[in-house]
Design an enzyme around this catalytic site. Structure first.
Site, PDB file in Angstrom:
ATOM      1  N   TYR A 143       1.095  -4.947   7.106  1.00  0.00           N
ATOM      2  CA  TYR A 143       0.279  -6.008   7.264  1.00  0.00           C
ATOM      3  C   TYR A 143       0.263  -6.825   8.706  1.00  0.00           C
ATOM      4  O   TYR A 143      -0.673  -7.766   8.817  1.00  0.00           O
ATOM      5  CB  TYR A 143       1.098  -7.234   6.412  1.00  0.00           C
ATOM      6  CG  TYR A 143       0.911  -6.858   4.870  1.00  0.00           C
ATOM      7  CD1 TYR A 143       0.942  -5.790   4.224  1.00  0.00           C
ATOM      8  CD2 TYR A 143       0.405  -8.145   4.084  1.00  0.00           C
ATOM      9  CE1 TYR A 143       0.648  -5.785   2.930  1.00  0.00           C
ATOM     10  CE2 TYR A 143       0.203  -8.070   2.971  1.00  0.00           C
ATOM     11  CZ  TYR A 143       0.342  -6.918   2.243  1.00  0.00           C
ATOM     12  OH  TYR A 143      -0.061  -6.828   0.938  1.00  0.00           O
ATOM     13  N   LYS A 192       8.915   6.219   1.988  1.00  0.00           N
ATOM     14  CA  LYS A 192       7.864   7.252   1.703  1.00  0.00           C
ATOM     15  C   LYS A 192       8.636   8.137   2.765  1.00  0.00           C
ATOM     16  O   LYS A 192       7.790   8.819   3.644  1.00  0.00           O
ATOM     17  CB  LYS A 192       6.315   6.924   1.825  1.00  0.00           C
ATOM     18  CG  LYS A 192       5.483   8.355   1.441  1.00  0.00           C
ATOM     19  CD  LYS A 192       5.354   8.676   0.134  1.00  0.00           C
ATOM     20  CE  LYS A 192       4.722  10.044  -0.024  1.00  0.00           C
ATOM     21  NZ  LYS A 192       4.461  10.642  -1.438  1.00  0.00           N
ATOM     22  N   ASP A 224       6.099   6.886  -4.674  1.00  0.00           N
ATOM     23  CA  ASP A 224       5.034   7.177  -5.760  1.00  0.00           C
ATOM     24  C   ASP A 224       6.070   7.560  -6.986  1.00  0.00           C
ATOM     25  O   ASP A 224       5.620   7.310  -8.196  1.00  0.00           O
ATOM     26  CB  ASP A 224       4.654   8.547  -5.221  1.00  0.00           C
ATOM     27  CG  ASP A 224       5.469   9.722  -4.741  1.00  0.00           C
ATOM     28  OD1 ASP A 224       6.465   9.514  -4.463  1.00  0.00           O
ATOM     29  OD2 ASP A 224       4.866  10.674  -4.471  1.00  0.00           O
ATOM     30  N   ASP A 248       4.051  -5.164  -2.133  1.00  0.00           N
ATOM     31  CA  ASP A 248       2.890  -5.891  -2.710  1.00  0.00           C
ATOM     32  C   ASP A 248       2.500  -5.183  -4.017  1.00  0.00           C
ATOM     33  O   ASP A 248       2.354  -5.669  -5.066  1.00  0.00           O
ATOM     34  CB  ASP A 248       1.669  -5.939  -1.723  1.00  0.00           C
ATOM     35  CG  ASP A 248       0.614  -6.685  -2.372  1.00  0.00           C
ATOM     36  OD1 ASP A 248       0.721  -7.426  -3.017  1.00  0.00           O
ATOM     37  OD2 ASP A 248      -0.429  -5.984  -1.821  1.00  0.00           O
ATOM     38  N   ASP A 252       2.787  -5.940  -8.341  1.00  0.00           N
ATOM     39  CA  ASP A 252       1.617  -6.148  -9.396  1.00  0.00           C
ATOM     40  C   ASP A 252       1.853  -5.139 -10.495  1.00  0.00           C
ATOM     41  O   ASP A 252       1.517  -5.580 -11.563  1.00  0.00           O
ATOM     42  CB  ASP A 252       0.380  -5.907  -8.750  1.00  0.00           C
ATOM     43  CG  ASP A 252      -0.423  -6.935  -8.283  1.00  0.00           C
ATOM     44  OD1 ASP A 252       0.307  -7.906  -7.860  1.00  0.00           O
ATOM     45  OD2 ASP A 252      -1.704  -7.148  -8.365  1.00  0.00           O
TER      46      ASP A 252
HETATM   47  C1  IPM Z   1       0.536 -11.187  -2.633  1.00  0.00           C
HETATM   48  C2  IPM Z   1      -0.819 -11.249  -2.383  1.00  0.00           C
HETATM   49  C3  IPM Z   1      -1.118 -11.243  -0.868  1.00  0.00           C
HETATM   50  C4  IPM Z   1      -0.308 -10.147  -0.180  1.00  0.00           C
HETATM   51  C5  IPM Z   1      -2.484 -11.310  -0.408  1.00  0.00           C
HETATM   52  C6  IPM Z   1      -3.200 -12.396  -0.938  1.00  0.00           C
HETATM   53  C7  IPM Z   1      -2.458 -11.326   1.116  1.00  0.00           C
HETATM   54  O1  IPM Z   1      -1.439 -10.024  -2.856  1.00  0.00           O
HETATM   55  O2  IPM Z   1       1.432 -12.273  -2.538  1.00  0.00           O
HETATM   56  O3  IPM Z   1       1.120 -10.462  -3.258  1.00  0.00           O
HETATM   57  O4  IPM Z   1      -0.713  -9.172   0.031  1.00  0.00           O
HETATM   58  O5  IPM Z   1       0.855 -10.324   0.212  1.00  0.00           O
HETATM   59 MG    MG Z   2      -0.027  -8.944  -4.133  1.00  0.00          MG
END
Ligand code: IPM
Ligand code: MG
Length: 357
Positions: A143, A192, A224, A248, A252
């Site tokens: 990042y 990884k 993975d 990240d 999700d």
């Molecule tokens: C999160 C989001 C952010 C990230 C984006 C919006 C930059 O996806 O907080 O998980 O990737 O950190």
């Molecule tokens: Mg995110």
């Protein structure tokens, strides 16, 4: 009476609605628990670009630095998707995390029995429930690494680099180990290392730091494999520590175990007590202003703020218990509803939680 100054960074899309919900819950919790909160609005993201030309105005940085803690909604939307990288809404979020030195991102997830039906997994796979926390490194890695465009042997190309210093890995490893000591004592370090040099440094550093901590075990898992283990058997995890990018993605994925991404809070922390608290979901522009969003992730982020930044653990418990009770009483926003549920709007869910404080 103790008084706290809280910076509100509502941002874009559903950001303003969910932050309003969380501040209503925080305010009432303060009244019940004997402290007061003063909220101060600052711009971030697309709205900041519209009003000031940049996604993170200096005034916002100064406001955050002058506050005890920061509550953020979400940033971004189609309107700003085609801007150059330096003035995209997301840049504002990355910049505030980095400027405030918030290198730790805690993303807890547990299965609420009341929502077990909404979990994407087969019931027998989550029969034991699960309760895990992702400790995501937040201010390093790909990042923030060197990136650019150039001309390569096949013409134009682009690159982003993953780089971790020993210092950055050590400090996030310490957070993971001390977090595990207060929980079930298990750290899963995700990398990884079969391919990436930065992951090999990650792995050896995490193990070296873990030796300083009593009563914990550390296992390594490739990212993975972790992606499949999370849905094969989530109850095997306690604390997952990983890089910015892997954290990240895995968080999700994890959100689908809890039934909805609208349920998951997060805390971004540094060495001091000031933190930044935000739901893990985005700005959901298509739901903005429809009242259809779920405020729970932001309300629970507010609870994390009370616990980690303001040292008000009992007040945090109060909010979490109220959310729990609302869910057990069948209160559902659209994202967590079944066919037979009455669907509550964002405001109605907030009201239901307020009543149960
Ligand atoms: C999160 C989001 C952010 C990230 C984006 C919006 C930059 O996806 O907080 O998980 O990737 O950190
Ligand atoms: Mg995110």
């Amino acid at each position: 009476m103790t008084e706290y100054q809280i910076a509100l960074l509502k941002g874009d899309g559903i950001g303003p609605e969910i932050v309003e919900s969380a501040t209503a819950v925080l305010k009432k919790t303060g009244e019940l628990s004997g402290f007061s909160l003063n909220f101060h609005d600052y711009l971030i993201g697309g709205i900041a670009i519209d009003e000031t030309g940049v996604p993170l105005p200096q005034e916002t940085i100064d406001g955050c630095l002058a506050s005890d803690s920061v509550l953020l909604g979400a940033v971004g939307g189609p309107k700003w998707d085609n801007l150059p990288a330096a003035i995209r809404p997301e840049k504002g979020l990355l910049q505030i995390r980095s400027t405030l030195g918030l290198y730790t991102n805690l993303r807890p997830a547990r299965l609420y029995p009341a929502l077990a039906e909404k979990c994407m997994l087969r019931a027998d796979l989550v029969a034991d429930g699960f309760d895990l926390v992702i400790v995501r490194e937040l201010t390093g890695g790909i990042y923030f690494g060197e990136r650019g465009r150039r001309t390569g042997p096949y013409g134009p190309e682009a690159y982003d680099t993953e780089c971790y210093s020993v210092m950055e890995i050590e400090r996030i490893a310490r957070v993971a180990c001390s977090t595990a000591q207060k929980r079930r004592g298990k750290v899963t370090s995700v990398d990884k290392a079969n391919v990436l040099e930065s992951s090999r440094l990650w792995r050896e550093t995490v193990h070296r730091i873990a030796e300083e901590y009593e009563g914990i075990t550390v296992e390594d898992m490739l990212v993975d494999n972790t992606a499949q283990q999370l849905i094969r058997n989530p109850s095997q995890f306690d604390v997952i520590v990983t890089s910015n990018m892997f954290g990240d993605i895995l968080s999700d994925e994890m959100s689908q175990l809890t039934g909805s991404i609208g349920m998951l809070p997060s805390a971004s922390l540094g060495d001091g007590t000031r933190g930044l608290y935000e739901p893990i979901h985005g700005s959901a522009p298509k739901y903005a202003g429809t009242g259809r969003c779920n405020p729970i992730a932001t309300i629970l982020s507010g609870a994390m703020m009370l616990r980690y930044s303001l040292n008000q653990a009992e007040a945090a418990d109060r909010i979490e218990a109220a959310v729990d009770q609302a869910l057990r009483d069948g209160c559902r926003t659209r994202d967590i509803a079944d066919d037979d549920n009455t669907i509550l709007s964002c405001d109605e869910m907030t009201e239901a939680i307020l009543q149960r404080l």
